[in-house]
Design a protein around this motif. Sequence first.
Motif, mmCIF file in Angstrom:
data_model
loop_
_atom_site.group_PDB
_atom_site.id
_atom_site.type_symbol
_atom_site.label_atom_id
_atom_site.label_comp_id
_atom_site.label_asym_id
_atom_site.label_seq_id
_atom_site.Cartn_x
_atom_site.Cartn_y
_atom_site.Cartn_z
ATOM 1 N N GLY A 19 0.837 -1.202 0.000
ATOM 2 C CA GLY A 19 0.000 0.000 0.000
ATOM 3 C C GLY A 19 0.868 1.246 0.000
ATOM 4 N N ASP A 20 0.679 2.093 1.001
ATOM 5 C CA ASP A 20 1.444 3.336 1.104
ATOM 6 C C ASP A 20 2.749 3.165 1.890
ATOM 7 N N ASP A 21 3.023 1.952 2.367
ATOM 8 C CA ASP A 21 4.236 1.676 3.144
ATOM 9 C C ASP A 21 5.309 1.034 2.276
ATOM 10 N N THR A 22 6.522 1.517 2.422
ATOM 11 C CA THR A 22 7.667 0.938 1.727
ATOM 12 C C THR A 22 8.724 0.582 2.761
ATOM 13 N N GLN A 23 9.197 -0.636 2.702
ATOM 14 C CA GLN A 23 10.257 -1.120 3.585
ATOM 15 C C GLN A 23 11.494 -1.400 2.739
ATOM 16 N N ALA A 42 9.394 4.043 4.707
ATOM 17 C CA ALA A 42 8.773 5.271 4.215
ATOM 18 C C ALA A 42 7.265 5.029 4.119
ATOM 19 N N ARG A 43 6.517 6.068 4.396
ATOM 20 C CA ARG A 43 5.055 5.973 4.293
ATOM 21 C C ARG A 43 4.554 7.195 3.544
ATOM 22 N N ARG A 44 3.807 6.932 2.483
ATOM 23 C CA ARG A 44 3.264 8.027 1.679
ATOM 24 C C ARG A 44 2.091 8.668 2.402
ATOM 25 N N ASN A 45 2.114 9.976 2.430
ATOM 26 C CA ASN A 45 0.982 10.733 2.939
ATOM 27 C C ASN A 45 -0.174 10.535 1.951
ATOM 28 N N PRO A 46 -1.353 10.182 2.424
ATOM 29 C CA PRO A 46 -2.479 9.954 1.508
ATOM 30 C C PRO A 46 -2.802 11.156 0.617
ATOM 31 N N LEU A 47 -2.389 12.357 1.016
ATOM 32 C CA LEU A 47 -2.649 13.542 0.205
ATOM 33 C C LEU A 47 -1.638 13.715 -0.930
ATOM 34 N N ASP A 48 -0.508 12.987 -0.863
ATOM 35 C CA ASP A 48 0.526 13.085 -1.898
ATOM 36 C C ASP A 48 0.172 12.216 -3.099
ATOM 37 N N ARG A 49 0.717 12.594 -4.257
ATOM 38 C CA ARG A 49 0.513 11.779 -5.455
ATOM 39 C C ARG A 49 1.223 10.441 -5.279
ATOM 40 N N PRO A 50 0.676 9.352 -5.797
ATOM 41 C CA PRO A 50 1.305 8.040 -5.654
ATOM 42 C C PRO A 50 2.463 7.853 -6.652
#
Length: 88
Positions: A19-23, A42-50
Amino acid sequence: MTTVDAKQWTVQIFITEDGDDTQARAVLTTRDTATVTGRGHARRNPLDRPIPEIGDELAASRALEDLAVRLHDVASDDIVQLTGPIEA
Protein backbone atom coordinates in the motif's frame (compact mmCIF):
# COMPACT_ATOMS: atom_id res chain seq x y z
CA MET A 1 54.46 -0.03 -9.69
CA THR A 2 52.99 -2.26 -6.97
CA THR A 3 49.65 -3.94 -7.58
CA VAL A 4 47.27 -3.79 -4.66
CA ASP A 5 44.42 -6.22 -4.31
CA ALA A 6 41.27 -4.20 -3.77
CA LYS A 7 38.72 -5.48 -1.31
CA GLN A 8 35.17 -5.63 -2.52
CA TRP A 9 32.16 -5.32 -0.26
CA THR A 10 28.68 -5.64 -1.67
CA VAL A 11 25.53 -3.85 -0.56
CA GLN A 12 22.21 -5.23 -1.73
CA ILE A 13 19.01 -3.28 -1.16
CA PHE A 14 15.73 -5.16 -0.95
CA ILE A 15 12.55 -3.09 -1.24
CA THR A 16 8.99 -4.20 -0.53
CA GLU A 17 5.81 -2.19 -0.83
CA ASP A 18 2.50 -2.70 0.89
CA GLY A 19 0.00 0.00 0.00
CA ASP A 20 1.44 3.34 1.10
CA ASP A 21 4.24 1.68 3.14
CA THR A 22 7.67 0.94 1.73
CA GLN A 23 10.26 -1.12 3.58
CA ALA A 24 13.91 -1.38 2.60
CA ARG A 25 16.66 -3.64 3.86
CA ALA A 26 20.31 -2.86 3.01
CA VAL A 27 22.63 -5.85 3.47
CA LEU A 28 26.40 -5.37 3.44
CA THR A 29 28.44 -8.50 2.74
CA THR A 30 32.21 -8.39 3.19
CA ARG A 31 34.86 -10.55 1.60
CA ASP A 32 34.99 -12.52 4.85
CA THR A 33 31.25 -13.23 4.49
CA ALA A 34 30.35 -11.05 7.46
CA THR A 35 27.03 -9.26 7.02
CA VAL A 36 25.55 -6.12 8.51
CA THR A 37 21.93 -5.14 7.87
CA GLY A 38 20.22 -1.76 7.97
CA ARG A 39 16.50 -1.11 7.71
CA GLY A 40 14.44 1.81 6.49
CA HIS A 41 10.79 2.71 6.15
CA ALA A 42 8.77 5.27 4.22
CA ARG A 43 5.06 5.97 4.29
CA ARG A 44 3.26 8.03 1.68
CA ASN A 45 0.98 10.73 2.94
CA PRO A 46 -2.48 9.95 1.51
CA LEU A 47 -2.65 13.54 0.21
CA ASP A 48 0.53 13.08 -1.90
CA ARG A 49 0.51 11.78 -5.45
CA PRO A 50 1.31 8.04 -5.65
CA ILE A 51 4.87 7.97 -7.02
CA PRO A 52 6.40 4.67 -5.80
CA GLU A 53 9.98 5.68 -6.72
CA ILE A 54 9.97 8.38 -4.04
CA GLY A 55 9.01 5.89 -1.34
CA ASP A 56 11.69 3.53 -2.63
CA GLU A 57 14.32 6.28 -2.50
CA LEU A 58 13.36 7.39 1.00
CA ALA A 59 13.20 3.87 2.42
CA ALA A 60 16.50 2.89 0.75
CA SER A 61 18.29 6.02 1.97
CA ARG A 62 17.05 5.37 5.51
CA ALA A 63 18.19 1.75 5.31
CA LEU A 64 21.65 2.88 4.15
CA GLU A 65 21.80 5.43 6.96
CA ASP A 66 20.90 2.71 9.48
CA LEU A 67 23.49 0.42 7.88
CA ALA A 68 26.19 3.08 8.32
CA VAL A 69 25.37 3.44 12.03
CA ARG A 70 25.39 -0.32 12.54
CA LEU A 71 28.70 -0.70 10.67
CA HIS A 72 30.23 2.01 12.85
CA ASP A 73 29.01 0.12 15.93
CA VAL A 74 30.66 -3.08 14.65
CA ALA A 75 33.95 -1.23 14.13
CA SER A 76 33.72 0.33 17.61
CA ASP A 77 33.09 -3.09 19.17
CA ASP A 78 36.10 -4.51 17.28
CA ILE A 79 38.31 -1.70 18.57
CA VAL A 80 37.19 -2.34 22.15
CA GLN A 81 37.86 -6.07 21.79
CA LEU A 82 41.38 -5.42 20.47
CA THR A 83 42.37 -2.57 22.75
CA GLY A 84 40.14 -2.86 25.79
CA PRO A 85 37.53 -0.42 27.03
CA ILE A 86 38.28 3.28 26.97
CA GLU A 87 38.54 4.66 30.51
CA ALA A 88 37.11 8.07 31.24
